[in-house]
Write a protein that holds these residues in place. Structure first.
Motif, PDB file in Angstrom:
ATOM      1  N   LYS A  38      44.177  30.179  43.796  1.00 27.27           N
ATOM      2  CA  LYS A  38      44.309  29.203  42.712  1.00 27.27           C
ATOM      3  C   LYS A  38      43.645  29.714  41.434  1.00 27.27           C
ATOM      4  CE  LYS A  38      42.706  25.673  45.026  1.00 27.27           C
ATOM      5  NZ  LYS A  38      42.231  24.319  45.362  1.00 27.27           N
ATOM      6  N   ASN A  42      45.787  30.201  38.105  1.00 24.20           N
ATOM      7  CA  ASN A  42      45.642  29.140  37.118  1.00 24.20           C
ATOM      8  C   ASN A  42      44.632  29.401  36.012  1.00 24.20           C
ATOM      9  OD1 ASN A  42      47.467  27.694  38.645  1.00 24.20           O
ATOM     10  ND2 ASN A  42      45.933  26.437  39.676  1.00 24.20           N
ATOM     11  N   TYR A  43      43.590  30.168  36.300  1.00 23.24           N
ATOM     12  CA  TYR A  43      42.445  30.197  35.391  1.00 23.24           C
ATOM     13  C   TYR A  43      42.832  30.646  33.982  1.00 23.24           C
ATOM     14  CZ  TYR A  43      37.475  30.293  34.293  1.00 23.24           C
ATOM     15  OH  TYR A  43      36.236  30.024  33.749  1.00 23.24           O
ATOM     16  N   ALA A  45      45.980  30.737  32.780  1.00 25.84           N
ATOM     17  CA  ALA A  45      47.317  30.245  32.426  1.00 25.84           C
ATOM     18  C   ALA A  45      47.292  29.585  31.050  1.00 25.84           C
ATOM     19  CB  ALA A  45      47.809  29.263  33.477  1.00 25.84           C
ATOM     20  N   LEU A  53      50.745  17.821  34.710  1.00 28.68           N
ATOM     21  CA  LEU A  53      50.100  18.186  35.965  1.00 28.68           C
ATOM     22  C   LEU A  53      49.550  16.986  36.732  1.00 28.68           C
ATOM     23  CD1 LEU A  53      48.125  21.420  34.915  1.00 28.68           C
ATOM     24  CD2 LEU A  53      50.326  21.266  36.092  1.00 28.68           C
ATOM     25  N   ALA A  64      46.710  22.137  40.987  1.00 27.67           N
ATOM     26  CA  ALA A  64      46.428  22.170  39.555  1.00 27.67           C
ATOM     27  C   ALA A  64      44.984  22.527  39.235  1.00 27.67           C
ATOM     28  CB  ALA A  64      46.766  20.815  38.933  1.00 27.67           C
ATOM     29  N   TRP A  66      41.755  24.283  38.208  1.00 28.98           N
ATOM     30  CA  TRP A  66      41.463  25.399  37.297  1.00 28.98           C
ATOM     31  C   TRP A  66      42.532  25.603  36.222  1.00 28.98           C
ATOM     32  CZ3 TRP A  66      36.627  26.198  37.755  1.00 28.98           C
ATOM     33  CH2 TRP A  66      36.000  26.228  39.004  1.00 28.98           C
ATOM     34  N   HIS A  67      43.640  24.858  36.263  1.00 25.81           N
ATOM     35  CA  HIS A  67      44.688  25.064  35.261  1.00 25.81           C
ATOM     36  C   HIS A  67      44.268  24.420  33.938  1.00 25.81           C
ATOM     37  CE1 HIS A  67      48.543  25.460  33.337  1.00 25.81           C
ATOM     38  NE2 HIS A  67      49.042  26.054  34.416  1.00 25.81           N
ATOM     39  N   ARG A 140      39.750  22.921  31.800  1.00 28.06           N
ATOM     40  CA  ARG A 140      40.292  23.356  33.095  1.00 28.06           C
ATOM     41  C   ARG A 140      40.056  22.243  34.111  1.00 28.06           C
ATOM     42  NH1 ARG A 140      38.208  28.499  31.244  1.00 28.06           N
ATOM     43  NH2 ARG A 140      39.956  29.949  30.970  1.00 28.06           N
TER      44      ARG A 140
END
Length: 259
Positions: A38, A42-43, A45, A53, A64, A66-67, A140
């Motif tokens: 993840k 995601n970090y 993105a 989300l 979702a 860390w996105h 995040r």
């Protein structure tokens, strides 16, 4: 025979326990690997809208985490809270939570970062103020934390990031499933809490521990087989005699010959 039946049962129980412990370590490794995946996905993105989300206020979307998401609103600075007992590089401190009221009236909780404890561990010396007026933030996503039984906090502080506790202080619909770790604020204030650190991407020693527990279970049966074979050799009179016993027999024979 009954004695050996007990040994077999004990060995089976030990092997089952080793198998369960191996499975537990393997499950922990799977969780760690999923978490690393993840972070990698995601970090870094590109930020998206919050609604893309998180469909509902109480939604917890594991994929979702860390996105980055981007949103615009106004900080409710009067409802700021400090999350106590948050170490950073071995130093004691606090996370600074500030609700952000969005254009549709809903509230999203932003963790603006970390501040060190002051002269006493009960409170920081100061907390950088959140920007006033309209602000655009990128955060995040993180799921909220559970309540820890028996752990309390003084007024204005929380023991954990338990989002329903924040929602209880805000007179508006509040996101209670996930909150956000601050990445940027626009306009940026002159001073801010320290930003959250990137999580360490390390799956830990769980795989080696899982294999070790399997090895222990196998060795238990190896030991049992060895003990059974040795018992049979002793019963048949073919087991090797200890050196001390052989020396004692030689001495007895010499004494008999002399007498």
């Amino acid at each position: 025979m009954r004695r050996w039946g007990g040994y077999v049962a004990l060995t089976i129980v030990f092997a089952v326990v080793c198998g369960l412990l191996s499975w537990w370590q393997w499950a922990r490794r799977v969780d760690a690997v999923d978490e690393i995946a993840k972070i990698e996905a995601n970090y870094e993105a590109d930020p998206v809208a919050l609604g893309d989300l998180i469909p509902e206020l109480d939604s917890v979307v594991d994929s979702a985490e860390w996105h980055p998401v981007e949103m615009t609103g106004e900080y409710l600075a009067d409802e700021q809270l400090l999350v106590r007992n948050r170490p950073r590089n071995s130093a004691a401190g606090f996370e600074v939570l500030v609700p952000l009221q969005l254009a549709d009236g809903t509230v999203f909780v932003v963790d603006r970062g970390w501040v060190p404890a002051g002269s006493t561990p009960e409170a920081p010396e100061s907390v950088p103020a959140a920007p006033s007026g309209e602000v655009t933030v990128v955060v995040r996503l993180k799921p909220g934390e559970p309540e820890i039984p028996g752990r309390g906090a003084p007024d204005g502080q929380l023991a954990t990031v338990r989002l329903p506790d924040v929602a209880a202080l805000v007179d508006a619909p509040t996101y209670t499933g996930m909150y956000g770790l601050l990445v940027t604020e626009d306009p940026a204030p002159a001073e801010s809490p320290l930003p959250a650190l990137r999580p360490v991407e390390d799956e830990g020693p769980h795989l080696s521990y899982a294999l070790q527990w399997i090895a222990f279970g196998v060795l238990a049966f190896v030991g049992l087989v060895w003990a059974v074979r040795r018992e049979r050799k002793i019963a048949a009179g073919t087991a090797p005699v200890a050196r001390r016993e052989r020396d004692a027999e030689v001495e007895d024979a010499l004494l008999d010959a002399q007498s």
